[in-house]
Design a protein around this motif. Structure first.
Motif, short mmCIF file in Angstrom:
data_model
loop_
_atom_site.label_atom_id
_atom_site.label_comp_id
_atom_site.label_asym_id
_atom_site.label_seq_id
_atom_site.Cartn_x
_atom_site.Cartn_y
_atom_site.Cartn_z
N ILE A 1 0.86 -1.18 0.00
CA ILE A 1 0.00 0.00 0.00
C ILE A 1 0.90 1.23 0.00
CG2 ILE A 1 -1.71 1.35 1.27
CD1 ILE A 1 -2.83 -1.29 2.32
N MET A 2 0.76 2.03 -1.04
CA MET A 2 1.52 3.28 -1.15
C MET A 2 0.58 4.44 -0.87
SD MET A 2 4.11 2.65 -4.38
CE MET A 2 2.87 2.84 -5.64
N ARG A 3 0.95 5.28 0.08
CA ARG A 3 0.22 6.51 0.40
C ARG A 3 1.12 7.67 -0.02
NH1 ARG A 3 -0.38 7.49 5.80
NH2 ARG A 3 -2.32 8.66 5.50
N ASP A 4 0.68 8.39 -1.06
CA ASP A 4 1.50 9.45 -1.65
C ASP A 4 0.84 10.81 -1.45
OD1 ASP A 4 2.79 7.20 -2.52
OD2 ASP A 4 2.93 7.81 -4.61
N ALA A 5 1.67 11.81 -1.20
CA ALA A 5 1.14 13.17 -1.03
C ALA A 5 2.17 14.19 -1.48
CB ALA A 5 0.77 13.42 0.43
N VAL A 6 1.68 15.29 -2.03
CA VAL A 6 2.48 16.50 -2.21
C VAL A 6 2.09 17.43 -1.08
CG1 VAL A 6 2.87 18.54 -3.64
CG2 VAL A 6 2.77 16.28 -4.70
N ASP A 7 3.06 17.82 -0.27
CA ASP A 7 2.75 18.67 0.88
C ASP A 7 2.01 19.93 0.43
OD1 ASP A 7 3.24 19.26 3.81
OD2 ASP A 7 4.09 21.06 2.88
N PHE A 8 1.03 20.35 1.22
CA PHE A 8 0.19 21.47 0.82
C PHE A 8 0.96 22.79 0.77
CE2 PHE A 8 -0.03 21.92 5.41
CZ PHE A 8 -0.12 23.28 5.61
N HIS A 9 2.10 22.87 1.43
CA HIS A 9 2.84 24.13 1.51
C HIS A 9 4.25 24.04 0.91
CE1 HIS A 9 4.04 28.04 2.96
NE2 HIS A 9 5.03 27.52 3.66
N GLU A 10 5.01 23.05 1.33
CA GLU A 10 6.37 22.87 0.82
C GLU A 10 6.34 22.01 -0.45
OE1 GLU A 10 8.89 24.38 2.03
OE2 GLU A 10 8.50 24.80 4.14
N ASN A 11 7.34 22.21 -1.30
CA ASN A 11 7.41 21.43 -2.54
C ASN A 11 8.11 20.10 -2.26
OD1 ASN A 11 6.07 23.28 -4.26
ND2 ASN A 11 7.91 24.56 -4.22
N ILE A 12 7.40 19.28 -1.52
CA ILE A 12 7.89 17.97 -1.10
C ILE A 12 6.87 16.91 -1.50
CG2 ILE A 12 8.58 16.53 0.84
CD1 ILE A 12 9.23 19.11 2.37
N TYR A 13 7.36 15.89 -2.17
CA TYR A 13 6.55 14.72 -2.53
C TYR A 13 6.98 13.56 -1.63
CZ TYR A 13 5.37 10.59 -5.42
OH TYR A 13 4.91 9.38 -5.87
N VAL A 14 6.02 12.99 -0.89
CA VAL A 14 6.32 11.94 0.09
C VAL A 14 5.53 10.69 -0.25
CG1 VAL A 14 6.36 11.31 2.52
CG2 VAL A 14 6.71 13.68 1.87
N LEU B 1 14.72 21.31 2.21
CA LEU B 1 13.54 20.46 2.18
C LEU B 1 13.86 19.06 2.69
CD1 LEU B 1 12.02 21.52 -1.27
CD2 LEU B 1 11.33 22.29 1.00
N ASN B 2 14.99 18.52 2.28
CA ASN B 2 15.39 17.20 2.77
C ASN B 2 15.58 17.22 4.28
OD1 ASN B 2 16.49 14.38 2.26
ND2 ASN B 2 18.25 15.35 3.27
N ASP B 3 16.22 18.26 4.79
CA ASP B 3 16.43 18.36 6.24
C ASP B 3 15.09 18.44 6.98
OD1 ASP B 3 19.14 18.30 5.77
OD2 ASP B 3 19.42 20.48 6.01
N LEU B 4 14.11 19.16 6.38
CA LEU B 4 12.79 19.26 7.01
C LEU B 4 12.14 17.88 7.16
CD1 LEU B 4 10.97 22.36 5.43
CD2 LEU B 4 11.44 21.97 7.85
N VAL B 5 12.22 17.08 6.11
CA VAL B 5 11.61 15.75 6.16
C VAL B 5 12.31 14.88 7.19
CG1 VAL B 5 10.99 13.70 4.85
CG2 VAL B 5 10.87 15.93 3.76
N VAL B 6 13.64 14.97 7.24
CA VAL B 6 14.40 14.18 8.21
C VAL B 6 14.03 14.59 9.63
CG1 VAL B 6 16.72 13.71 9.09
CG2 VAL B 6 16.31 13.74 6.62
N GLN B 7 13.92 15.89 9.86
CA GLN B 7 13.64 16.38 11.21
C GLN B 7 12.21 16.06 11.66
OE1 GLN B 7 14.51 20.55 10.86
NE2 GLN B 7 16.68 20.18 10.40
N ARG B 8 11.24 16.27 10.76
CA ARG B 8 9.83 16.14 11.15
C ARG B 8 9.24 14.77 10.84
NH1 ARG B 8 7.27 22.01 9.28
NH2 ARG B 8 8.76 23.32 10.42
N THR B 9 9.92 13.99 10.05
CA THR B 9 9.54 12.66 9.57
C THR B 9 8.60 12.76 8.37
OG1 THR B 9 7.52 12.18 10.83
CG2 THR B 9 9.65 11.77 11.93
#
Length: 670
Positions: free
Chosen positions: A86-99, A232-240
């Motif tokens: 199961i893949m749950r994909d999102a583009v963050d509503f504010h930052e240009n991050i695809y998770v 952006l990478n650091d943000l994802v690492v810090q906040r998960t």
């Protein structure tokens, strides 16, 4: 392959194909700079020595959104491998991050050694020339860049941040397919840098006991330089990564605000598609207000061009849909965008790029040896019509003020001048289907609606003389419309007339765009001229074989699945079918008559993909998408039709004593 499940934030937009793979990736604006350009970003699974790409046979796929969010949920089951993903994909509503969150379930009775492979096939700025891909050891991720476009890929497993394996290499030259072919044995080369036409692939590893699950994350940040993408990478690492998926889901639930959405007695599938349509529309609106018609790059194979443009007509109808649904802020941005692009002479040209520059066009400036204005005048009229409809709902005088002279008065003055003095009809321009130059009923209706809107605006702003001028011009044009475009012998309206060497030629072809006469309030739906026209349209344009649905016009060959015939005059179009539903709504005098329109709303809901995505056209036999998908015009027409149904239902159920109705027809939002 039609696109499914767009996810985005007005700056970064990602679209999938029907197998759940990324095919289009737009940044830094919706509709321009497709950095995938239709090339597939593959996902592979290596399990205990057996490898499979998820678009191969053997996988059961379910593509959808999580309810009331722009979080994609892609379920994949391979019984032969004994795994569920199961893949749950999102583009963050504010930052240009695809998770992407990937949860793998071991369906077998054996211990599973799993390796998930994520392939990155960037074509930065839409080209494979001059790209660089490299491994960044400090961040333990992969960087793709060219010029002012940077994309950084990383992952999180139970072992921590960083990729378990990776490789970068050359593709599409000298017979090389790309690094993805290196994944079949479950081991990647670890090559750290490549330039030119390049791609990359990375892997994350996990061990899963029988009957258990494991979760890993993949993400990508997009920015214009290394400093920004590293942040952006650091943000994802810090906040998960999970934090960004959850906050994006919460944001869209708040945006949609289901608790305030009242949909009367409409069936559940219609209500579901209504909510999905609102969110899908939002993904295709650039943060500067440009409304993009469609971002499906697959159309490139048909015409070597796309629908990734802002047509003022499509944009006006999308803005109107959002307005009546209770979402005025995106609509306001669109109208402000129109204020920037309108020409000094008061008209809009064919179409525009997302940044407001003039887009590609096939309309000539010279026709039959004479100068010719290459416009579709309905686009100018509809912007004014939609703007007045907006103002009636929200009374935002300060918002209208800067648009009053620049857009409203200049466009109205142009439409008053762009008239054939002999007939009182607009001078020839191209039809809404962008195929023929002439005097078209849809255009005439849009111009009348635009002139009326200008008359109402100038009256409200205290310019009585101008108001009188615009309203009289509209009335005269309505009289001319009846004289020249209604044929008493045929007992119906004509779709267009043209003149050559002083001879008028009438076009008797039935065209679904004749719905404009009641849709924009030129005639009531109960007018006998409208009733007879709509009866003829239903008789000639409804597909009488296969799944039904309304074709655009007789003998429509644009991307037709079969040779047009009286039984199937063309592929069914979503917007044309919904126009007929609007007609039934407008003329209904009882709840039983109003219910007739629900059949057509259900018909459209059945044609949507599971995710709610609506195409431009559908196959007349299978209902499968044809042409671009999703098309914003299709979604806008669905929202408008639902709102017209709810308004009519509310009017029918008003309390005679207090004038209130139990039905509320705005969804609310912002």
């Amino acid at each position: 392959m039609p696109r499914d499940i767009p996810i985005g934030n007005g700056s970064l937009l990602i679209l999938y194909d029907r197998t759940g793979l990324v095919r289009d990736l737009y940044f830094p604006s919706v509709g321009s700079e497709n950095h995938a350009q239709g090339h597939v970003f593959r996902v592979g699974v290596w399990l205990n020595g057996v490898f499979s790409w998820i678009d191969e046979n053997g996988w059961e796929r379910t593509l959808d959104y999580e309810d009331d969010t722009l979080v994609a949920r892609i379920q994949l089951i391979n019984k032969a491998l004994g795994i569920e993903i199961i893949m749950r994909d999102a583009v963050d509503f504010h930052e240009n991050i695809y998770v992407r969150e990937v949860t793998a379930g071991n369906l077998s009775s054996k211990f599973a050694e799993l390796r998930l492979f994520f392939h990155n096939d960037f074509h930065i700025y839409g080209s494979e020339i001059g790209d660089t891909a490299c491994y960044k050891p400090e961040e333990k991720g992969l960087l793709h860049y060219k010029g002012r476009r940077y994309f950084f890929v990383n992952a999180l497993t139970g072992d921590g941040v960083g990729l378990s394996q990776f490789a970068v290499g050359v593709k599409e030259v000298k017979g090389l397919e790309g690094t993805w072919v290196d994944a079949a044995d479950g081991i990647l080369s670890g090559n750290t840098v490549a330039q030119g036409s390049v791609d990359s692939i990375c892997a994350v590893h996990s061990k899963i006991p029988p009957g258990k699950k494991a979760t890993v994350y993949y993400w990508m940040g997009a920015c214009v330089d290394w400093k920004g993408v590293k942040r952006l990478n650091d943000l994802v690492v810090q906040r998960t990564p999970a934090y960004f998926i959850q906050r994006t889901a919460d944001y869209w639930k708040l945006w949609l605000n289901r608790e305030r959405m009242k949909l009367g007695d409409l069936p559940e599938p219609v209500g579901r598609l209504y909510a999905r349509s609102l969110m899908i529309l939002r993904t295709h609106i650039n943060n500067n207000g440009a409304v993009i018609a469609a971002c499906d790059s697959d159309i490139l194979h048909f015409s070597r061009d796309t629908y990734c443009y802002m047509w003022p007509r499509d944009g006006a109808l999308v803005a109107h849909a959002l307005d009546v649904a209770g979402f005025p802020l995106p609509a306001r941005r669109f109208f402000e965008f129109c204020g920037e692009i309108i020409g000094r002479s008061g008209y809009f040209l064919h179409k525009y790029n997302p940044d407001g520059s003039l887009a590609s066009s096939w309309h000539p400036w010279v026709l039959e040896g004479k100068p010719h204005l290459p416009i579709q005048e309905d686009e100018t009229g509809l912007v004014l019509w939609a703007l007045w409809e907006h103002f009636q709902l929200y009374k935002d005088v300060e918002f209208i003020k800067p648009l009053y002279r620049r857009v409203i008065k200049s466009a109205a003055d142009f439409m008053c001048e762009f008239i054939d003095k002999r007939t009182g009809l607009p001078l020839p321009s191209y039809d809404l289907w962008e195929e023929q130059s002439g005097v078209h009923s849809f255009t005439v209706a849009a111009v009348i609606a635009g002139l009326r809107a200008a008359g109402h605006f100038t009256s409200a702003f205290g310019e009585a003389d101008l108001s009188d001028k615009y309203l009289k011009a509209a009335d005269k044009m309505r009289d001319a419309l009846t004289e020249y475009l209604y044929d008493s012998d045929a007992g119906r309206f004509l779709c267009s007339v043209s003149e050559r060497l002083g001879v008028f030629t009438k076009e008797y072809r039935l065209d679904a765009s004749l719905c404009a006469f009641f849709a924009f309030g030129i005639f009531p739906a109960s007018d006998e001229k409208i009733v007879s026209t709509m009866k003829a349209m239903k008789d000639k344009l409804w597909c009488r074989e296969g799944i039904g649905g309304m074709a655009r016009y007789e003998n429509d060959r644009y991307q037709s699945v079969v040779e047009p015939s009286p039984m199937i005059p063309g592929n069914p179009w979503i917007i044309c079918t919904l126009w007929y539903a609007q007609y039934l709504i407008e003329k209904a005098k009882s709840r039983d008559e109003l219910q007739e329109s629900v059949f057509f709303l259900n018909w459209v809901a059945e044609r949507a993909l599971r995710s709610g995505t609506l195409a431009e056209q559908v196959n007349p036999f299978t209902g499968e998408p044809v042409s671009v998908s999703p098309l914003t015009w299709s979604h806008a027409a669905f929202i408008i039709t639902v709102q017209r149904y709810l308004k009519k239902l509310g009017d029918m159920e008003k309390c005679p004593a207090c004038g209130l109705s139990p039905v509320f027809h705005t969804a609310a939002g912002g």
